[in-house]
Scaffold this motif. Structure first.
Motif, PDB file in Angstrom:
ATOM      1  N   THR A  40      63.277  13.691 -50.094  1.00  0.00           N
ATOM      2  CA  THR A  40      63.844  12.513 -49.548  1.00  0.00           C
ATOM      3  C   THR A  40      64.437  12.778 -48.270  1.00  0.00           C
ATOM      4  O   THR A  40      65.471  12.093 -47.760  1.00  0.00           O
ATOM      5  N   LYS A  41      64.493  14.123 -47.908  1.00  0.00           N
ATOM      6  CA  LYS A  41      65.567  14.701 -46.599  1.00  0.00           C
ATOM      7  C   LYS A  41      65.323  13.538 -45.540  1.00  0.00           C
ATOM      8  O   LYS A  41      63.977  13.134 -45.204  1.00  0.00           O
ATOM      9  N   TYR A  42      66.113  13.190 -44.907  1.00  0.00           N
ATOM     10  CA  TYR A  42      66.393  12.409 -43.888  1.00  0.00           C
ATOM     11  C   TYR A  42      66.356  10.938 -43.944  1.00  0.00           C
ATOM     12  O   TYR A  42      66.374  10.147 -43.183  1.00  0.00           O
ATOM     13  N   MET A 210      52.555  20.077 -50.591  1.00  0.00           N
ATOM     14  CA  MET A 210      53.206  19.045 -49.886  1.00  0.00           C
ATOM     15  C   MET A 210      52.249  18.219 -49.707  1.00  0.00           C
ATOM     16  O   MET A 210      51.238  18.033 -50.029  1.00  0.00           O
ATOM     17  N   SER A 211      52.497  17.039 -48.565  1.00  0.00           N
ATOM     18  CA  SER A 211      51.970  15.681 -48.475  1.00  0.00           C
ATOM     19  C   SER A 211      50.267  16.314 -48.038  1.00  0.00           C
ATOM     20  O   SER A 211      49.449  15.591 -48.522  1.00  0.00           O
ATOM     21  N   ALA A 212      50.357  17.248 -47.068  1.00  0.00           N
ATOM     22  CA  ALA A 212      49.024  17.586 -46.728  1.00  0.00           C
ATOM     23  C   ALA A 212      47.991  18.587 -47.461  1.00  0.00           C
ATOM     24  O   ALA A 212      47.005  18.623 -47.272  1.00  0.00           O
ATOM     25  N   GLY A 228      57.015  14.581 -49.533  1.00  0.00           N
ATOM     26  CA  GLY A 228      57.886  13.538 -48.728  1.00  0.00           C
ATOM     27  C   GLY A 228      57.140  12.621 -47.920  1.00  0.00           C
ATOM     28  O   GLY A 228      56.928  11.672 -48.291  1.00  0.00           O
ATOM     29  N   ALA A 229      56.537  12.982 -46.810  1.00  0.00           N
ATOM     30  CA  ALA A 229      55.834  11.976 -45.783  1.00  0.00           C
ATOM     31  C   ALA A 229      54.677  11.027 -46.635  1.00  0.00           C
ATOM     32  O   ALA A 229      55.001   9.800 -46.478  1.00  0.00           O
ATOM     33  N   ALA A 230      54.115  11.588 -47.572  1.00  0.00           N
ATOM     34  CA  ALA A 230      53.079  10.797 -48.024  1.00  0.00           C
ATOM     35  C   ALA A 230      53.616   9.654 -49.073  1.00  0.00           C
ATOM     36  O   ALA A 230      53.163   8.858 -49.367  1.00  0.00           O
ATOM     37  N   PRO A 234      56.432   8.667 -42.112  1.00  0.00           N
ATOM     38  CA  PRO A 234      57.058   9.753 -41.342  1.00  0.00           C
ATOM     39  C   PRO A 234      58.366   9.913 -41.294  1.00  0.00           C
ATOM     40  O   PRO A 234      59.255   8.733 -41.237  1.00  0.00           O
ATOM     41  N   ARG A 235      58.768  11.142 -41.201  1.00  0.00           N
ATOM     42  CA  ARG A 235      60.491  11.181 -41.329  1.00  0.00           C
ATOM     43  C   ARG A 235      61.117  10.625 -40.003  1.00  0.00           C
ATOM     44  O   ARG A 235      60.336  11.239 -38.939  1.00  0.00           O
ATOM     45  N   PRO A 236      62.407  10.297 -40.013  1.00  0.00           N
ATOM     46  CA  PRO A 236      63.028   9.890 -39.049  1.00  0.00           C
ATOM     47  C   PRO A 236      63.273  11.026 -38.148  1.00  0.00           C
ATOM     48  O   PRO A 236      63.267  12.136 -38.762  1.00  0.00           O
TER      49      PRO A 236
HETATM   50  C1  LIG Z   1      59.973  18.817 -46.088  1.00  0.00           C
HETATM   51  C2  LIG Z   1      59.317  19.724 -47.260  1.00  0.00           C
HETATM   52  C3  LIG Z   1      58.411  19.350 -48.026  1.00  0.00           C
HETATM   53  C4  LIG Z   1      57.886  17.932 -47.867  1.00  0.00           C
HETATM   54  O1  LIG Z   1      56.837  17.869 -46.728  1.00  0.00           O
HETATM   55  P1  LIG Z   1      55.794  16.624 -46.570  1.00  0.00           P
HETATM   56  O2  LIG Z   1      54.651  17.330 -45.650  1.00  0.00           O
HETATM   57  O3  LIG Z   1      56.716  15.494 -45.909  1.00  0.00           O
HETATM   58  O4  LIG Z   1      55.032  16.152 -47.845  1.00  0.00           O
HETATM   59  C5  LIG Z   1      57.996  20.292 -48.928  1.00  0.00           C
HETATM   60  N1  LIG Z   1      58.657  21.369 -48.982  1.00  0.00           N
HETATM   61  C6  LIG Z   1      59.472  21.766 -48.453  1.00  0.00           C
HETATM   62  C7  LIG Z   1      60.241  23.308 -48.528  1.00  0.00           C
HETATM   63  C8  LIG Z   1      60.093  20.983 -47.441  1.00  0.00           C
HETATM   64  O5  LIG Z   1      60.938  21.510 -46.587  1.00  0.00           O
END
Ligand SMILES: *Cc1c(COP(=O)(O)O)cnc(C)c1O
Length: 239
Positions: A40-42, A210-212, A228-230, A234-236
């Protein structure tokens, strides 16, 4: 869920959980054994409230100040806070006061500071254990800004964590290189996980994906995916 943002998060979350279920099925694994950490960062505290209503329990943050503020503001939600960012030694003790899990332990100095914080923190009690993962480097040697330890340095760091009062060694964490093959990187992480488990049988967690690249991570045995993004979009822009 009502409200535009709530509906969007609900749909994204459902799609993400479906990806995990399908990847687990293809790997012959039980999706119940895979924890989705929503990064949930940002994004604002209001999004975390919506996610909590949608059943999310595990959230990830990577900046100390932001994580600390959100954890304080949202204490009543009972979320599990995963600190997934790089740990600065001068902030590690503070991180340990609110985090439930730290993913990127990469040097002994940070272990000492985390232990100090875990024992002093507001939630500190004799039973409290901060769960810790060692970040293993999945970048080719010599890469700039390379994060994590080499396989050869894993045993000493693992030993430092297990002997630190207030910490509990749970496993390994890795981030696939931006321009490499995630499957190969996660296979390398799997080797590290196996090596660790041979010595510490309950260090069973593998935080990867992660998302990708969550599918490749699940195929390689990830027990925790950090998405995150998924889920959030998209992050602000960075503040
Ligand atoms: C931001 C982050 C994620 C999430 O990345 P997304 O591409 O948005 O899913 C996962 N792991 C770490 C360490 C991150 O910093």
């Amino acid at each position: 869920m009502t409200g535009e943002r709530g509906e969007q998060l609900e749909a994204n979350l459902a799609a993400c959980r479906r990806r995990i279920v399908e990847a687990a099925a293809r790997a012959g694994r039980d999706a119940e054994q895979i924890t989705l950490i929503v990064v949930t960062k940002y994004f604002p505290a209001s999004d975390l409230r919506l996610l909590a209503e949608l059943g999310v329990r595990d959230v990830g943050e990577n900046k100390h100040q932001e994580a600390q503020a959100k954890a304080a503001e949202l204490a009543e939600l009972g979320l599990r806070w995963h600190f997934i960012g790089q740990l600065q030694s001068n902030k590690a003790a503070a991180v340990a006061s609110y985090a439930d899990v730290v993913h990127a332990v990469d040097r002994a100095k940070v272990v000492d500071r985390l232990a100090r914080g875990a024992n002093q923190g507001a939630q500190s009690s004799p039973e409290r254990r901060l769960e810790a993962l060692v970040q293993v480097s999945l970048d080719p040697p010599g890469t700039q800004g390379r994060a994590g330890v080499d396989l050869g340095d894993l045993p000493a760091l693992a030993e430092a964590i297990t002997s630190a009062h207030g910490l509990r060694l749970r496993g390994v964490m890795g981030v696939a290189p931006l321009d490499g093959d995630p499957a190969a990187a996660f296979a390398q992480l799997g080797v590290a996980a196996e090596q660790l488990r041979a010595v510490y049988p309950d260090a069973t967690w593998i935080s990867a994906g992660m998302s990708a690249d969550l599918e490749q991570a699940v195929a390689a045995g990830a027990t925790h995916v950090r998405v995150g993004a998924a889920v959030l979009g998209p992050r602000p822009a960075k503040r």
